[in-house]
Design a protein around this motif. Structure first.
Motif, short mmCIF file in Angstrom:
data_model
loop_
_atom_site.label_atom_id
_atom_site.label_comp_id
_atom_site.label_asym_id
_atom_site.label_seq_id
_atom_site.Cartn_x
_atom_site.Cartn_y
_atom_site.Cartn_z
N PRO A 1 -7.26 0.95 11.85
CA PRO A 1 -6.01 0.29 11.43
C PRO A 1 -6.17 -0.49 10.13
CG PRO A 1 -7.09 -1.05 13.05
CD PRO A 1 -7.96 0.18 12.89
N TYR A 2 -6.93 0.06 9.18
CA TYR A 2 -7.14 -0.67 7.93
C TYR A 2 -6.32 -0.03 6.82
CZ TYR A 2 -11.18 -2.07 10.67
OH TYR A 2 -12.00 -2.49 11.66
N ASN A 3 -6.05 -0.79 5.80
CA ASN A 3 -5.11 -0.32 4.78
C ASN A 3 -5.64 0.87 3.99
OD1 ASN A 3 -6.90 -2.49 3.76
ND2 ASN A 3 -5.97 -1.90 1.82
N THR A 4 -6.93 1.11 4.01
CA THR A 4 -7.45 2.24 3.23
C THR A 4 -7.59 3.52 4.05
OG1 THR A 4 -9.71 1.60 3.73
CG2 THR A 4 -8.75 0.71 1.71
N ARG B 1 -7.26 6.83 14.09
CA ARG B 1 -7.61 6.22 12.81
C ARG B 1 -7.93 4.75 12.98
NH1 ARG B 1 -3.17 3.32 10.38
NH2 ARG B 1 -4.14 3.53 8.34
N GLU C 1 -1.86 -2.12 10.28
CA GLU C 1 -0.85 -1.57 9.40
C GLU C 1 -0.45 -0.15 9.78
OE1 GLU C 1 -3.42 1.22 7.48
OE2 GLU C 1 -1.36 0.84 6.87
N TYR D 1 2.91 10.34 15.57
CA TYR D 1 4.00 10.56 14.64
C TYR D 1 4.71 11.85 15.04
CZ TYR D 1 2.41 7.09 11.19
OH TYR D 1 2.07 5.91 10.55
N GLN E 1 1.84 3.23 8.68
CA GLN E 1 2.43 3.90 7.53
C GLN E 1 3.82 4.40 7.88
OE1 GLN E 1 -0.16 6.82 5.66
NE2 GLN E 1 -1.96 5.67 6.32
N TYR F 1 0.77 5.62 -0.07
CA TYR F 1 0.01 6.85 0.17
C TYR F 1 0.85 8.04 -0.29
CZ TYR F 1 -2.20 3.75 3.66
OH TYR F 1 -2.81 2.70 4.31
N ALA G 1 -0.71 -4.17 4.26
CA ALA G 1 -2.10 -4.36 4.67
C ALA G 1 -2.29 -5.65 5.45
CB ALA G 1 -3.01 -4.36 3.43
N THR H 1 0.84 -1.20 0.00
CA THR H 1 0.00 0.00 0.00
C THR H 1 0.87 1.24 0.00
OG1 THR H 1 -1.62 -1.23 1.31
CG2 THR H 1 -1.92 1.15 1.16
N TYR I 1 6.97 7.50 12.45
CA TYR I 1 6.08 6.77 13.34
C TYR I 1 6.73 6.61 14.71
CZ TYR I 1 4.03 2.65 15.56
OH TYR I 1 3.48 1.77 16.46
N LEU J 1 -4.02 9.00 7.00
CA LEU J 1 -3.69 9.76 8.20
C LEU J 1 -4.19 11.19 8.02
CD1 LEU J 1 -0.01 8.56 8.78
CD2 LEU J 1 -2.03 7.90 10.09
N TYR K 1 -3.75 0.40 -3.08
CA TYR K 1 -3.56 -0.92 -2.47
C TYR K 1 -3.59 -1.95 -3.58
CZ TYR K 1 -4.86 -5.29 -0.20
OH TYR K 1 -4.92 -6.60 0.20
N TYR L 1 -2.58 6.94 17.15
CA TYR L 1 -1.23 6.88 16.60
C TYR L 1 -0.50 8.18 16.91
CZ TYR L 1 -2.21 2.79 13.62
OH TYR L 1 -2.51 1.52 13.15
N SER M 1 -7.25 3.21 -3.65
CA SER M 1 -8.05 2.83 -2.49
C SER M 1 -8.73 4.02 -1.83
CB SER M 1 -7.18 2.10 -1.46
OG SER M 1 -6.07 2.88 -1.09
#
Lengths: 114, 111
Positions: free
Chosen positions: B93-96, B91, A101, B36, A103, A33, A96, A31, B46, B99, A50, B34, A55
């Motif tokens: 914690p899903y890939n889509t 947020r 996950e 940062y 970043q 961004y 993912a 993935t 992070y 931030l 993704y 999260y 996505s």
């Protein structure tokens, strides 16, 4: 450990020119961004991919497009550049399948439009 | 819109603990907190994240209140290199899930 790689690190363009920014994610990350950070501002989300499919999409101008390739690297294409496009552009990557996950960001590309 | 509220700036003496607060009163049950940080124009770094239990790693500790409406990031022994803008982000914690950066807290560590 390998990190996110972005190229170029610095780029100077003139108004109405085009620019291509590249991002190489951490190995095995699927993935990517893109974020834009204007002078004195906080990073703003542009777009994400993704498994080579878009996505999510944020405040990305229609003049910008992006894609993710089969090797998972991504490119951000910017056309008809404007002075206001001068900013830091960050790429981040994540895995993912990791569940929670996280970043991880690259060092950024500093774009200056004259 | 950012879902968190942080103080604009804080100071900390080198070697002392830096405690950075964050309010996230509208956090939902499955959202994580999260943290940062961004050191002068570098890529955001992070630090740590958590759901409801306190977390610790080699960089910092994260204390989340029982009602999950606020949290505190603790840098146990701040150094000059910890001077940065610290962002608290809520947020999924899903890939889509992107931030969303708020204004963050500018931490200045002084000698």
């Amino acid at each position: 450990a390998a990190g996110v790689i972005q190229s170029p690190r610095h780029l100077i363009k003139e108004k109405r020119e085009t620019a291509t920014l590249k991002c190489y994610p951490i190995p095995r990350h699927d993935t990517v961004y893109w974020y834009q950070q204007g002078p004195g501002q906080d990073p703003q989300f542009l777009i994400s991919f993704y498994e080579k499919m878009q996505s999510d999409k944020g405040s990305i101008p229609d003049r910008f497009s992006a894609q993710q390739f089969s090797d998972y690297h991504s490119e951000l294409n910017m056309s008809s550049l404007e002075l206001g496009d001068s900013a830091l552009y960050f790429c981040a990557s994540s895995l993912a399948a990791s569940g929670q996950e996280t970043q991880y960001f690259g060092p950024g590309t500093r774009l200056l439009v004259l | 819109d950012a879902k968190t509220t942080q103080p604009t700036s804080m100071d900390c003496a080198e070697g002392r603990a830096a405690n950075l607060p964050c309010n996230h009163s509208t956090i939902s049950g499955n959202e994580y907190v999260y943290w940062y940080r961004q050191i002068h124009s570098q890529g955001p770094q992070y630090i740590i994240h958590g759901l409801k239990n306190n977390e610790t790693n080699e960089m910092a500790s994260l204390i989340i209140t029982e009602d999950r409406k606020s949290s505190t990031l603790i840098l146990p022994h701040a150094t000059l290199r910890d001077t940065a803008v610290y962002y608290c982000i809520v947020r999924l914690p899903y890939n889509t899930d992107k931030l969303i950066f708020g204004t963050g807290t500018r931490l200045q560590v002084f000698p």
